[in-house]
Design an enzyme around this catalytic site. Structure first.
Site, PDB file in Angstrom:
ATOM      1  N   ARG A  52       0.830  -1.217   0.000  1.00 25.89           N
ATOM      2  CA  ARG A  52       0.000   0.000   0.000  1.00 25.89           C
ATOM      3  C   ARG A  52       0.862   1.265   0.000  1.00 25.89           C
ATOM      4  NH1 ARG A  52      -5.375  -1.583   3.423  1.00 25.89           N
ATOM      5  NH2 ARG A  52      -5.683  -3.609   2.457  1.00 25.89           N
ATOM      6  N   ASP A 157     -16.483   7.587   9.753  1.00 24.84           N
ATOM      7  CA  ASP A 157     -15.315   6.763   9.444  1.00 24.84           C
ATOM      8  C   ASP A 157     -14.094   7.678   9.407  1.00 24.84           C
ATOM      9  OD1 ASP A 157     -15.040   3.682   8.224  1.00 24.84           O
ATOM     10  OD2 ASP A 157     -13.338   4.978   7.761  1.00 24.84           O
TER      11      ASP A 157
HETATM   12  C1  LIG Z   1     -13.558  -3.521   8.000  1.00 25.23           C
HETATM   13  S1  LIG Z   1     -14.354  -1.960   7.966  1.00 25.23           S
HETATM   14  C2  LIG Z   1     -15.882  -2.348   8.796  1.00 25.23           C
HETATM   15  C3  LIG Z   1     -17.069  -1.730   8.132  1.00 25.23           C
HETATM   16  C4  LIG Z   1     -18.423  -2.079   8.753  1.00 25.23           C
HETATM   17  N1  LIG Z   1     -18.525  -1.594  10.106  1.00 25.23           N
HETATM   18  C5  LIG Z   1     -18.678  -3.567   8.701  1.00 25.23           C
HETATM   19  O1  LIG Z   1     -18.672  -4.252   9.723  1.00 25.23           O
HETATM   20  O2  LIG Z   1     -18.902  -4.088   7.603  1.00 25.23           O
HETATM   21  C6  LIG Z   1     -13.443  -1.054   9.218  1.00 25.23           C
HETATM   22  C7  LIG Z   1     -13.587   0.464   9.100  1.00 25.23           C
HETATM   23  O3  LIG Z   1     -13.070   1.064  10.298  1.00 25.23           O
HETATM   24  C8  LIG Z   1     -12.445   2.284   9.936  1.00 25.23           C
HETATM   25  N2  LIG Z   1     -11.491   2.691  10.993  1.00 25.23           N
HETATM   26  C9  LIG Z   1     -10.311   2.118  11.315  1.00 25.23           C
HETATM   27  N3  LIG Z   1      -9.700   2.803  12.293  1.00 25.23           N
HETATM   28  C10 LIG Z   1     -10.525   3.828  12.620  1.00 25.23           C
HETATM   29  C11 LIG Z   1     -10.442   4.901  13.567  1.00 25.23           C
HETATM   30  N4  LIG Z   1      -9.396   5.053  14.370  1.00 25.23           N
HETATM   31  N5  LIG Z   1     -11.477   5.771  13.616  1.00 25.23           N
HETATM   32  C12 LIG Z   1     -12.546   5.632  12.803  1.00 25.23           C
HETATM   33  N6  LIG Z   1     -12.688   4.644  11.886  1.00 25.23           N
HETATM   34  C13 LIG Z   1     -11.680   3.757  11.796  1.00 25.23           C
HETATM   35  C14 LIG Z   1     -11.762   1.962   8.615  1.00 25.23           C
HETATM   36  O4  LIG Z   1     -11.499   3.128   7.861  1.00 25.23           O
HETATM   37  C15 LIG Z   1     -12.786   1.029   7.955  1.00 25.23           C
HETATM   38  O5  LIG Z   1     -13.614   1.711   7.053  1.00 25.23           O
END
Ligand SMILES: C[S@@+](CC[C@H](N)C(=O)[O-])C[C@H]1O[C@@H](n2cnc3c(N)ncnc32)[C@H](O)[C@@H]1O
Length: 286
Positions: A52, A157
């Site tokens: 990445r 997010d």
């Molecule tokens: C795997 S996705 C999960 C999406 C959804 N909640 C689901 O279960 O399908 C994880 C998300 O968490 C967000 N994320 C990771 N670290 C974060 C942080 N410190 N604050 C806010 N969002 C965060 C990422 O950008 C990503 O879009």
């Protein structure tokens, strides 16, 4: 200069690296992501991280991570791009269906029976929006909007790219199969003409939703309380102390009988005594 990290392929061959990325650089990235966004990148994630970061170096026409590092040390656009590039955004509509079953069979009837005047939901870590639209299209397929005058969902997010997609609410028709028919009808329209093959969330549904960029480790610029906080498959990327801090903060932001949903491989650890465990990674505030 540190050793240049290289991933062994299954055949044991060390592929040639396009960019210089040393073990010291990787340690810096681990520290940086944990400090700024709480994400814990284990040593096993190194090939993914290299892949990445390589995209960012290519874009900036740089050969070494050490030349790129100053661009993310200062707060600015490249720091955002870098963090966006390292988040994992996998999601889909009605993921972990048991949570939506609980909303439909338990929470919606409860909110209606209690003659609520408002309902507040927070989808924390909403990625490209499939999670918040799943909740909202489900609500729209029931009498909730007719019975509760003020229903709002906050979708947040860290990653600005996925949030932009979420805000548009446009998805490919291939994703339809995961959406129950009544929710599809209540929440989406099919594209025509140049939008053939796409679905879009109804604007009426979007009028109940707010999308906002938010790092969960920054101050939260809202008060709650929320009737439901859905933070699923997000904490899995954080270490245990970070997860515990976050769950305690969620607890404070929940209404007195509010619910917390987390992902299938996540737990609430030491905070267990503050919640009633409803099973299937669903918890109600005590
Ligand atoms: C795997 S996705 C999960 C999406 C959804 N909640 C689901 O279960 O399908 C994880 C998300 O968490 C967000 N994320 C990771 N670290 C974060 C942080 N410190 N604050 C806010 N969002 C965060 C990422 O950008 C990503 O879009």
């Amino acid at each position: 200069m540190g050793r240049v990290l290289d991933a062994m392929t299954s055949a044991g061959v060390i592929p040639e690296r396009e960019f210089e990325f040393t073990d010291k650089d990787f340690k810096f990235v681990q520290w940086f992501m944990h400090k700024h966004v709480g994400i814990y990148l284990s040593d096993k994630k190194m090939p993914m991280v290299y892949g990445r970061i390589a995209r960012r170096l290519r874009e900036h026409k740089l050969q070494r991570f050490s030349d790129y590092r100053p661009l993310i040390e200062e707060e600015g656009e490249e720091r955002v791009n870098f963090i966006n590039g390292l988040t994992t955004n996998k999601t889909h509509f009605f993921r972990e269906m048991h949570h939506f079953d609980h909303v439909e069979k338990v929470l919606i009837p409860k909110w209606i029976a209690e003659k609520r005047t408002k309902v507040r939901i927070w989808s924390a870590g909403c990625s490209t929006g499939e999670e918040p639209y799943s909740y909202m299209s489900l609500l729209a397929s029931t009498p909730l909007f007719d019975r509760v005058p003020d229903v709002k969902l906050l979708a947040t997010d860290l990653d600005t790219n996925v949030l932009a997609t979420a805000e548009k609410g446009v998805y490919s028709e291939e994703q339809i199969s995961a959406i129950p028919k009544p929710c599809l009808k209540a929440g989406f329209v099919r594209g025509r003409g140049e939008h053939e093959g796409m679905i879009k969330a109804k604007s009426d549904l979007q009028s109940h939703m707010t999308f906002r960029q938010l790092n969960l480790f920054s101050p939260w610029p809202f008060k709650g309380p929320f009737d439901l906080i859905s933070c699923r498959n997000v904490m899995i990327y954080f270490d245990k102390p970070t997860q515990q801090d976050l769950i305690q903060r969620f607890h404070q932001y929940l209404a007195s009988d509010g619910h917390l949903f987390i992902g299938h491989s996540e737990g609430i650890g030491e905070c267990a005594d503050r919640f009633e465990n409803l099973g299937h990674t669903m918890f109600q505030k005590r």
